[in-house]
Motif scaffolding. Structure first.
Motif, PDB file in Angstrom:
ATOM      1  N   LEU A   1       0.794  -1.219   0.000  1.00 20.70           N
ATOM      2  CA  LEU A   1       0.000   0.000   0.000  1.00 20.70           C
ATOM      3  C   LEU A   1       0.836   1.283   0.000  1.00 20.70           C
ATOM      4  O   LEU A   1       0.489   2.228  -0.728  1.00 20.70           O
ATOM      5  N   PRO A   2       1.935   1.379   0.792  1.00 19.82           N
ATOM      6  CA  PRO A   2       2.707   2.626   0.763  1.00 19.82           C
ATOM      7  C   PRO A   2       3.265   2.965  -0.619  1.00 19.82           C
ATOM      8  O   PRO A   2       3.534   4.137  -0.912  1.00 19.82           O
ATOM      9  N   PHE A   3       3.438   1.962  -1.455  1.00 14.12           N
ATOM     10  CA  PHE A   3       4.030   2.185  -2.771  1.00 14.12           C
ATOM     11  C   PHE A   3       2.984   2.451  -3.864  1.00 14.12           C
ATOM     12  O   PHE A   3       3.281   3.114  -4.860  1.00 14.12           O
ATOM     13  N   PHE A   4       1.778   1.915  -3.680  1.00 13.88           N
ATOM     14  CA  PHE A   4       0.801   1.970  -4.773  1.00 13.88           C
ATOM     15  C   PHE A   4      -0.523   2.625  -4.400  1.00 13.88           C
ATOM     16  O   PHE A   4      -1.309   2.947  -5.291  1.00 13.88           O
ATOM     17  N   ALA A   5      -0.793   2.826  -3.114  1.00 14.83           N
ATOM     18  CA  ALA A   5      -2.084   3.399  -2.723  1.00 14.83           C
ATOM     19  C   ALA A   5      -2.160   4.866  -3.147  1.00 14.83           C
ATOM     20  O   ALA A   5      -1.180   5.609  -3.069  1.00 14.83           O
ATOM     21  N   THR A   6      -3.318   5.264  -3.619  1.00 12.83           N
ATOM     22  CA  THR A   6      -3.550   6.644  -4.032  1.00 12.83           C
ATOM     23  C   THR A   6      -4.880   7.124  -3.452  1.00 12.83           C
ATOM     24  O   THR A   6      -5.666   6.324  -2.935  1.00 12.83           O
ATOM     25  N   ALA A   7      -5.108   8.428  -3.543  1.00 13.70           N
ATOM     26  CA  ALA A   7      -6.375   8.980  -3.085  1.00 13.70           C
ATOM     27  C   ALA A   7      -7.481   8.598  -4.075  1.00 13.70           C
ATOM     28  O   ALA A   7      -7.246   8.496  -5.282  1.00 13.70           O
ATOM     29  N   HIS A   8      -8.684   8.371  -3.536  1.00 12.53           N
ATOM     30  CA  HIS A   8      -9.812   7.985  -4.386  1.00 12.53           C
ATOM     31  C   HIS A   8     -11.000   8.911  -4.134  1.00 12.53           C
ATOM     32  O   HIS A   8     -11.181   9.421  -3.025  1.00 12.53           O
ATOM     33  N   ASP A   9     -11.788   9.069  -5.166  1.00 12.38           N
ATOM     34  CA  ASP A   9     -13.030   9.803  -4.984  1.00 12.38           C
ATOM     35  C   ASP A   9     -14.090   8.859  -4.433  1.00 12.38           C
ATOM     36  O   ASP A   9     -13.813   7.682  -4.149  1.00 12.38           O
ATOM     37  N   THR A  10     -15.286   9.371  -4.283  1.00 10.87           N
ATOM     38  CA  THR A  10     -16.356   8.556  -3.708  1.00 10.87           C
ATOM     39  C   THR A  10     -16.626   7.313  -4.542  1.00 10.87           C
ATOM     40  O   THR A  10     -16.843   6.219  -3.995  1.00 10.87           O
ATOM     41  N   THR A  11     -16.567   7.458  -5.849  1.00  7.15           N
ATOM     42  CA  THR A  11     -16.804   6.311  -6.727  1.00  7.15           C
ATOM     43  C   THR A  11     -15.779   5.213  -6.501  1.00  7.15           C
ATOM     44  O   THR A  11     -16.126   4.022  -6.419  1.00  7.15           O
ATOM     45  N   GLY A  12     -14.519   5.618  -6.369  1.00 12.58           N
ATOM     46  CA  GLY A  12     -13.459   4.638  -6.136  1.00 12.58           C
ATOM     47  C   GLY A  12     -13.667   3.860  -4.857  1.00 12.58           C
ATOM     48  O   GLY A  12     -13.505   2.632  -4.827  1.00 12.58           O
ATOM     49  N   TRP A  13     -14.035   4.563  -3.783  1.00  6.25           N
ATOM     50  CA  TRP A  13     -14.254   3.880  -2.507  1.00  6.25           C
ATOM     51  C   TRP A  13     -15.488   2.980  -2.544  1.00  6.25           C
ATOM     52  O   TRP A  13     -15.486   1.891  -1.964  1.00  6.25           O
ATOM     53  N   PHE A  14     -16.527   3.435  -3.247  1.00  8.79           N
ATOM     54  CA  PHE A  14     -17.712   2.584  -3.376  1.00  8.79           C
ATOM     55  C   PHE A  14     -17.398   1.320  -4.177  1.00  8.79           C
ATOM     56  O   PHE A  14     -17.912   0.236  -3.876  1.00  8.79           O
TER      57      PHE A  14
END
Length: 300
Positions: A202-215
């Motif tokens: 996750l520290p290498f590939f995680a990014t911020a997501h909008d509501t759609t991404g989290w859903f």
């Protein structure tokens, strides 16, 4: 009385298995949508496991008790976790690389690989029926994948077949685990042991997501957990030979989702090859059921 044992109800088992196939096909569509939304594969796998873990824990408290999670062979759970997470990553990768129906069809090759692995790893004697099924299945693979054709991504096909191979390997591992472990324990430890491993990425590939991404991630986790629990529930009410053929209904859902979200309908090669692969899997399941019944009869 063992709380995992239920009275045989084959019709209910078939219905539950169909819903399991629908849930897993829905999960695959959500995985593909999440990948297109920019969610990295490592995040998809992590949240799939993170959401499933508490659901399985609560389900265990409902159908059994917490003691049923105690592992008898912890090292075997570790091996299953490594095999399983590798297979999951490969299958999800194939879903992002290939049209949904094609990726789903390649998953159906797992019983074919299971026959070969049973011969190599378990020294099981394979007769003419199952070898014929293997031949039919690989003919179907050649038709679906069209080697040398530019119509199907060869890298995606290779990833999909590798994922199916790992599913077959996992099925043999689970067969061994079932001798000493509960069904809920196998799922629980798979999720728990793979969470730290997937979290490392996750520290290498995680990014911020909008509501759609989290859903989408939430949907992947919920449908994956539902599919897993429904698969297990189907085996409480009917035998594997009775219900496993219903897994092939996932192709119907995958085709529908492919048309709905990507305006993508499979070409004629899929409709020619998929029935061969499905026929091969059905022959293998029916033959293994016959051999198991014959062995049981001989032992009485």
């Amino acid at each position: 009385m063992d709380s995992t044992v239920a009275a045989p109800r084959p019709q209910l088992a078939v219905i539950v298995r169909i819903f399991a196939a629908m849930a897993l096909a829905t999960m695959s569509a959500l995985v593909k949508l999440a990948g297109e939304a920019g969610v990295h594969l490592s995040e998809i796998v992590f949240w799939r496991q993170a959401i499933t873990l508490p659901i399985v824990f609560v389900w265990t408290l409902v159908v059994a008790d917490i003691a049923s999670l105690k592992p008898v062979r912890f090292s075997a759970h570790l091996v299953r976790a490594l095999y399983g997470i590798t297979g999951m990553a490969l299958i999800y990768s194939a879903v992002t690389l290939l049209p949904l129906a094609e990726a789903t069809t390649l998953n159906f090759t797992a019983p074919i690989f299971a026959v070969i692995l049973a011969m190599l790893l378990l020294k099981e004697k394979i007769g003419k029926y199952r070898w014929s099924a293997v031949g039919i299945g690989f003919a179907g693979i050649l038709i679906v994948t069209q080697p040398g054709s530019a119509d199907v991504d060869p890298f995606g096909v290779a990833i999909g077949l590798a994922g199916a191979f790992m599913v077959a390997l996992v099925s043999i591992q689970i067969q061994d685990l079932n001798r000493t472990e509960t069904a809920q324990g196998i799922v629980f430890w798979f999720c728990l042991l793979t969470l730290p491993l997937t979290a490392c990425f996750l520290p290498f590939f995680a990014t911020a997501h909008d509501t759609t991404g989290w859903f989408l991630l939430l949907g992947v986790g919920l449908t994956g957990a539902a599919g897993q629990l429904l698969l297990t529930a189907s085996l409480r009410f009917g035998s594997a030979a009775t219900v496993i053929v219903m897994d092939y209904t996932a192709l119907i859902w995958a085709t529908g989702f492919g048309w709905l979200f990507w305006n993508d309908l499979p070409g004629p090669t899929l409709w020619l090859g998929a029935p061969l692969i499905i026929t091969a899997g059905t022959i293998i399941v029916m033959r293994e059921r016959y051999l198991r019944l014959r062995r049981a009869s001989a032992g009485t």
